[in-house]
Design a protein around this motif. Sequence first.
Motif, PDB file in Angstrom:
ATOM      1  N   LEU A 239       0.822  -1.213   0.000  1.00 28.39           N
ATOM      2  CA  LEU A 239       0.000   0.000   0.000  1.00 28.39           C
ATOM      3  C   LEU A 239       0.854   1.260   0.000  1.00 28.39           C
ATOM      4  CD1 LEU A 239      -2.924  -0.963   2.399  1.00 28.39           C
ATOM      5  CD2 LEU A 239      -2.931  -0.851  -0.098  1.00 28.39           C
ATOM      6  N   THR A 241       4.076   1.117  -1.846  1.00 29.42           N
ATOM      7  CA  THR A 241       4.747   1.068  -3.153  1.00 29.42           C
ATOM      8  C   THR A 241       3.767   1.024  -4.309  1.00 29.42           C
ATOM      9  OG1 THR A 241       4.818  -1.360  -3.201  1.00 29.42           O
ATOM     10  CG2 THR A 241       6.647  -0.224  -2.117  1.00 29.42           C
ATOM     11  N   GLY A 242       2.538   0.549  -4.036  1.00 29.78           N
ATOM     12  CA  GLY A 242       1.611   0.258  -5.116  1.00 29.78           C
ATOM     13  C   GLY A 242       1.919  -1.123  -5.692  1.00 29.78           C
ATOM     14  N   VAL A 262      -5.048  -4.038  -5.415  1.00 31.84           N
ATOM     15  CA  VAL A 262      -4.322  -2.805  -5.115  1.00 31.84           C
ATOM     16  C   VAL A 262      -4.245  -1.907  -6.344  1.00 31.84           C
ATOM     17  CG1 VAL A 262      -2.114  -1.849  -4.350  1.00 31.84           C
ATOM     18  CG2 VAL A 262      -3.046  -3.895  -3.252  1.00 31.84           C
ATOM     19  N   ARG A 263      -4.151  -2.510  -7.514  1.00 35.41           N
ATOM     20  CA  ARG A 263      -4.145  -1.701  -8.741  1.00 35.41           C
ATOM     21  C   ARG A 263      -5.446  -0.916  -8.862  1.00 35.41           C
ATOM     22  NH1 ARG A 263      -2.816  -5.569 -11.775  1.00 35.41           N
ATOM     23  NH2 ARG A 263      -0.573  -5.249 -11.462  1.00 35.41           N
ATOM     24  N   GLN A 266      -5.276   1.903  -6.359  1.00 34.92           N
ATOM     25  CA  GLN A 266      -4.372   2.957  -6.807  1.00 34.92           C
ATOM     26  C   GLN A 266      -5.036   3.829  -7.868  1.00 34.92           C
ATOM     27  OE1 GLN A 266       0.133   2.701  -7.138  1.00 34.92           O
ATOM     28  NE2 GLN A 266      -0.481   2.326  -9.254  1.00 34.92           N
ATOM     29  N   ASP A 267      -5.788   3.219  -8.769  1.00 38.32           N
ATOM     30  CA  ASP A 267      -6.506   3.988  -9.793  1.00 38.32           C
ATOM     31  C   ASP A 267      -7.505   4.946  -9.137  1.00 38.32           C
ATOM     32  OD1 ASP A 267      -5.128   2.655 -11.762  1.00 38.32           O
ATOM     33  OD2 ASP A 267      -6.753   1.263 -12.245  1.00 38.32           O
ATOM     34  N   GLU A 270      -5.486   7.815  -7.555  1.00 31.60           N
ATOM     35  CA  GLU A 270      -4.973   8.730  -8.574  1.00 31.60           C
ATOM     36  C   GLU A 270      -6.083   9.572  -9.191  1.00 31.60           C
ATOM     37  OE1 GLU A 270      -2.851   6.209 -11.265  1.00 31.60           O
ATOM     38  OE2 GLU A 270      -1.067   6.091  -9.967  1.00 31.60           O
ATOM     39  N   LEU A 276      -1.912   6.757  -2.799  1.00 31.33           N
ATOM     40  CA  LEU A 276      -2.552   5.602  -2.171  1.00 31.33           C
ATOM     41  C   LEU A 276      -2.092   5.461  -0.726  1.00 31.33           C
ATOM     42  CD1 LEU A 276      -4.303   3.033  -2.407  1.00 31.33           C
ATOM     43  CD2 LEU A 276      -2.240   1.833  -3.216  1.00 31.33           C
TER      44      LEU A 276
END
Length: 328
Positions: A239, A241-242, A262-263, A266-267, A270, A276
Amino acid sequence: MDIRKIGNTSLAVTQFGFGGAAIGGLYRECTRDAAIKTLQTAWDAGLRYFDTAPFYGFGLSERRTGDFLRAKPRETYVLSTKVGRLLRPVPEDQVPDYSYVNPLPFTVDYDYSYDGIMRSFAFSYARLGLNKVDILFVHDIGAYTHGAEKNAVYLRQLLDSGMRALEELKASGAISAYGLGVNEVEVCLEVIARGPIDCILLAGRYSLLDRSAERGLLEACRKHNISLVIGGVFNSGILATGPVPGANFDYGPASDDVLTRVRAMQDIAEANSIPLAAAAIQFPLREPVVANVLIGTAKPASLTRNLELLSVKVPEAVYAAAAPFTIR
């Protein structure tokens, strides 16, 4: 920094605290100088709750934490350490690998009994060089660490006599609170059902990604006024580093499923123009039973970077949008 109470006790902690695993050399070497500088950075930022354990560097973290805090007025901070493991000296070539780099020359023996807890507590006094510990956590009890068969033995030790040691230490004023320091929900519910505790240090199970604590534990904590201290807020790194190649989750490489979750998070972050990691570090404190979030690092720059995330305004819509991608 805001202050929150610990259970029904008179203790209160800053809402963010310092976790001492990294200054014990977890995953990478940490020199004494780097440890003291990182602790000073935490202090200068207003953190007044410090957590350590005999296991962290096999005594190294406790020694460094005590060396730093010894010069501070005792009433200005809250300190926790842990019981459940006894350190035993061994030759350097027999020091076990628990991911600590250049630890002290000891191995660990599990003991959750009355005598084991009392001995561990006395040894912690000596390593810390302090005469007061505020919170004592029973470290890594549970099947997550021991497997079901061994844990049945250790849990019986704790329930038959170990809890009596904790109760006596609290009644005598040697500690002000006690509880569990674990990575799983199930053992928390089992111990709560057997008797009252003040607090739980729960690592990685109430985060933006992993909401396992919502399976009954939050409700139990509300009912019994048990405070949560949250560790592992970045779930071993992912969470922060992504979903990058080599990202870690729960102390190991992240699975494809976790990377996909997680992707998506993250989207969402962003799309709202926030990191994140900011959503992750602020998430647990939205729950009133959470008293503290621990930040663990061995680098002053990393600690400063994490603390800067606290000033990012995270829209509530981010948490709502991330909810479908969580692990429960």
